[in-house]
Design a protein around this motif. Structure first.
Motif, mmCIF file in Angstrom:
data_model
loop_
_atom_site.group_PDB
_atom_site.id
_atom_site.type_symbol
_atom_site.label_atom_id
_atom_site.label_comp_id
_atom_site.label_asym_id
_atom_site.label_seq_id
_atom_site.Cartn_x
_atom_site.Cartn_y
_atom_site.Cartn_z
ATOM 1 N N ILE A 115 0.839 -1.202 0.000
ATOM 2 C CA ILE A 115 0.000 0.000 0.000
ATOM 3 C C ILE A 115 0.875 1.253 0.000
ATOM 4 O O ILE A 115 0.610 2.220 -0.719
ATOM 5 C CB ILE A 115 -0.936 0.005 1.223
ATOM 6 C CG1 ILE A 115 -1.821 -1.244 1.220
ATOM 7 C CG2 ILE A 115 -1.812 1.257 1.222
ATOM 8 C CD1 ILE A 115 -2.634 -1.414 2.492
ATOM 9 N N TYR A 116 1.924 1.239 0.808
ATOM 10 C CA TYR A 116 2.829 2.388 0.900
ATOM 11 C C TYR A 116 3.483 2.678 -0.450
ATOM 12 O O TYR A 116 3.543 3.834 -0.894
ATOM 13 C CB TYR A 116 3.893 2.122 1.958
ATOM 14 C CG TYR A 116 4.839 3.280 2.188
ATOM 15 C CD1 TYR A 116 4.565 4.241 3.160
ATOM 16 C CD2 TYR A 116 6.005 3.424 1.427
ATOM 17 C CE1 TYR A 116 5.421 5.308 3.374
ATOM 18 C CE2 TYR A 116 6.866 4.495 1.628
ATOM 19 C CZ TYR A 116 6.574 5.431 2.598
ATOM 20 O OH TYR A 116 7.424 6.493 2.805
ATOM 21 N N MET A 134 1.060 4.240 -2.801
ATOM 22 C CA MET A 134 0.820 5.636 -2.456
ATOM 23 C C MET A 134 1.992 6.512 -2.884
ATOM 24 O O MET A 134 1.787 7.606 -3.428
ATOM 25 C CB MET A 134 0.597 5.756 -0.942
ATOM 26 C CG MET A 134 0.286 7.169 -0.458
ATOM 27 S SD MET A 134 0.037 7.256 1.341
ATOM 28 C CE MET A 134 1.735 7.010 1.906
ATOM 29 N N ALA A 169 -5.783 0.376 3.410
ATOM 30 C CA ALA A 169 -4.988 1.292 4.228
ATOM 31 C C ALA A 169 -4.278 0.496 5.317
ATOM 32 O O ALA A 169 -4.711 -0.599 5.694
ATOM 33 C CB ALA A 169 -5.873 2.367 4.860
ATOM 34 N N SER A 173 -2.345 4.729 2.537
ATOM 35 C CA SER A 173 -3.661 4.342 2.035
ATOM 36 C C SER A 173 -3.606 4.301 0.521
ATOM 37 O O SER A 173 -2.865 5.047 -0.115
ATOM 38 C CB SER A 173 -4.734 5.328 2.499
ATOM 39 O OG SER A 173 -4.442 6.640 2.045
ATOM 40 N N SER A 174 -4.371 3.398 -0.044
ATOM 41 C CA SER A 174 -4.387 3.229 -1.500
ATOM 42 C C SER A 174 -5.156 4.372 -2.160
ATOM 43 O O SER A 174 -6.341 4.572 -1.865
ATOM 44 C CB SER A 174 -5.047 1.899 -1.860
ATOM 45 O OG SER A 174 -5.281 1.815 -3.249
ATOM 46 N N ARG A 180 -9.209 3.789 -1.382
ATOM 47 C CA ARG A 180 -9.656 4.291 -0.081
ATOM 48 C C ARG A 180 -11.026 4.974 -0.153
ATOM 49 O O ARG A 180 -11.756 5.051 0.832
ATOM 50 C CB ARG A 180 -8.632 5.259 0.492
ATOM 51 C CG ARG A 180 -8.417 6.508 -0.343
ATOM 52 C CD ARG A 180 -7.239 7.306 0.170
ATOM 53 N NE ARG A 180 -6.969 8.463 -0.665
ATOM 54 C CZ ARG A 180 -5.851 9.170 -0.599
ATOM 55 N NH1 ARG A 180 -4.921 8.842 0.258
ATOM 56 N NH2 ARG A 180 -5.670 10.212 -1.390
ATOM 57 N N SER A 240 -10.176 6.277 6.207
ATOM 58 C CA SER A 240 -9.383 5.212 6.820
ATOM 59 C C SER A 240 -8.298 5.748 7.750
ATOM 60 O O SER A 240 -7.957 5.102 8.751
ATOM 61 C CB SER A 240 -8.749 4.336 5.737
ATOM 62 O OG SER A 240 -7.959 5.131 4.835
ATOM 63 N N GLY A 241 -7.738 6.931 7.452
ATOM 64 C CA GLY A 241 -6.687 7.493 8.301
ATOM 65 C C GLY A 241 -7.170 7.758 9.715
ATOM 66 O O GLY A 241 -6.421 7.591 10.691
#
Length: 352
Positions: free
Chosen positions: A202-203, A206, A247, A265-266, A270, A275-276
């Protein structure tokens, strides 16, 4: 007690011995773990050294040094990140402990090995303690490096309890959290390399979308996660939507403080799940369950009012600025040459 009864040890202990002393300090942190040092100090001219000041087998101060030398040149530093470790009460009441430790450290690393000594001091959620430790370094021959940005963050007092912390949330933040909890995302918690690899996917997605500057070395962090003791590993939450990861967040929980270390998060998946907000709240809840006193939100920007800054400030924590960087060197010329080389080296390494 006096310095006459103290023992100063340098690299005379096993990993088990270091971890035993390391965990005695409330300000113990990820950067001072044995495995973080080993996985982040690989390459030519890079090693790790560790020192402890003891009194009757009780650790008074300790630090892990990342030794960085320039090949073929007589230039190098023994760098400390978020150290030295100490007991906060003793910093305020027993200044001789830090003075003795710094004297021994200078003799070992600067005089005997000819290395510069840059310290990135750890901060505490107490402005008096932060000012006190900075003053001790200044009175012991160190100077503040104003070129390096001190760590700025917001810290929550987990001792207030989960319900009280939720009440203190900014109204907009709390509404976003409510929406996130209703979005139907599945939450999974773990610390295995499998969890880390899912976070990393995911990272990386992003980062490919946003291309933000970063000093994060994912390969080194994964190596740390694979070899670290369970209590030292990053703790990871993964949020998924109908089986697809959208996420994830990783936090480090050591000493008396849990720190939000990385989040992702994607961009494509997302949607409007907020999601954060849910990731932060899950971290806070888990940190309270694990018995930690403080929750560090992982830093704020230098731009009050920015999206990132508002997101964290609205969680109700207090702003703190850590003491920053303090240095001691035998030669200003050598220090300047090393800094120029290190700056170039970091620029090269930051290219992905």
């Amino acid at each position: 007690m006096s310095c006459m009864s103290c023992q100063f040890l340098v690299d005379q202990f096993t990993q088990q011995g270091w971890e035993h002393w390391f965990k005695a300090f409330p300000c113990a942190n990820l950067y001072q773990t044995w495995d973080y040092g080993e996985t982040h100090c690989r390459g030519v001219g890079r090693t790790v050294s560790r020192a402890v000041l003891l009194a009757e087998d009780r650790p008074l101060a300790a630090a892990q040094f990342r030794i960085k030398k320039i090949p073929l040149l007589n230039l190098g530093v023994a760098e400390v990140n978020w150290g030295p470790l100490w007991n906060p009460n003793e910093v305020l009441q027993e200044e001789w402990i830090q003075t003795e430790f710094l004297t021994r450290v200078r003799d070992e690393f600067m005089v005997r090995r000819g290395l510069g000594l840059p310290f990135e001091l750890p901060g505490r959620p107490d402005e008096n303690q932060n000012a006190k430790i900075a003053g001790i370094f200044l009175s012991n021959g160190f100077t503040r490096n104003t070129k390096k940005r001190p760590y700025r963050t917001c810290i929550l007092d987990l001792g207030e309890g989960l319900e009280s912390l939720r009440v203190k949330l900014n109204g907009k933040w709390r509404n976003s959290l409510n929406n996130a909890e209703k979005a139907g995302l599945e939450a999974e918690y773990g610390s295995s390399t499998t969890h880390f690899d899912r976070f990393r996917r995911i990272y990386d997605e992003m980062w490919a979308e946003k291309r933000f500057p970063t000093g994060v070395c994912m390969d080194a962090i994964r190596a740390f996660q694979a070899r670290a003791a369970e209590t030292n590993k990053l703790r990871i939450w993964i949020l998924s939507d109908r089986g697809t990861d959208v996420a994830a967040g990783a936090f480090a929980a050591l000493g008396d403080t849990a720190v939000y270390f990385l989040g992702a998060s994607s961009p494509k998946l997302r949607k409007n799940t907020n999601s954060g907000y849910l990731l932060q709240w899950l971290n806070i809840r888990k940190s309270i369950e694990l018995g930690f006193r403080w929750y560090d939100l992982g830093g704020v920007t230098d731009e009050p009012g920015s999206t990132v800054d508002l997101f964290k400030v609205r969680m109700g924590g207090r702003r703190f600025i850590f003491p920053g960087w303090f240095e001691c060197s035998r030669s200003k010329t050598q220090r300047s040459l090393y800094e120029a080389f290190e700056t170039s080296y970091r620029r090269i390494c930051s290219i992905r």
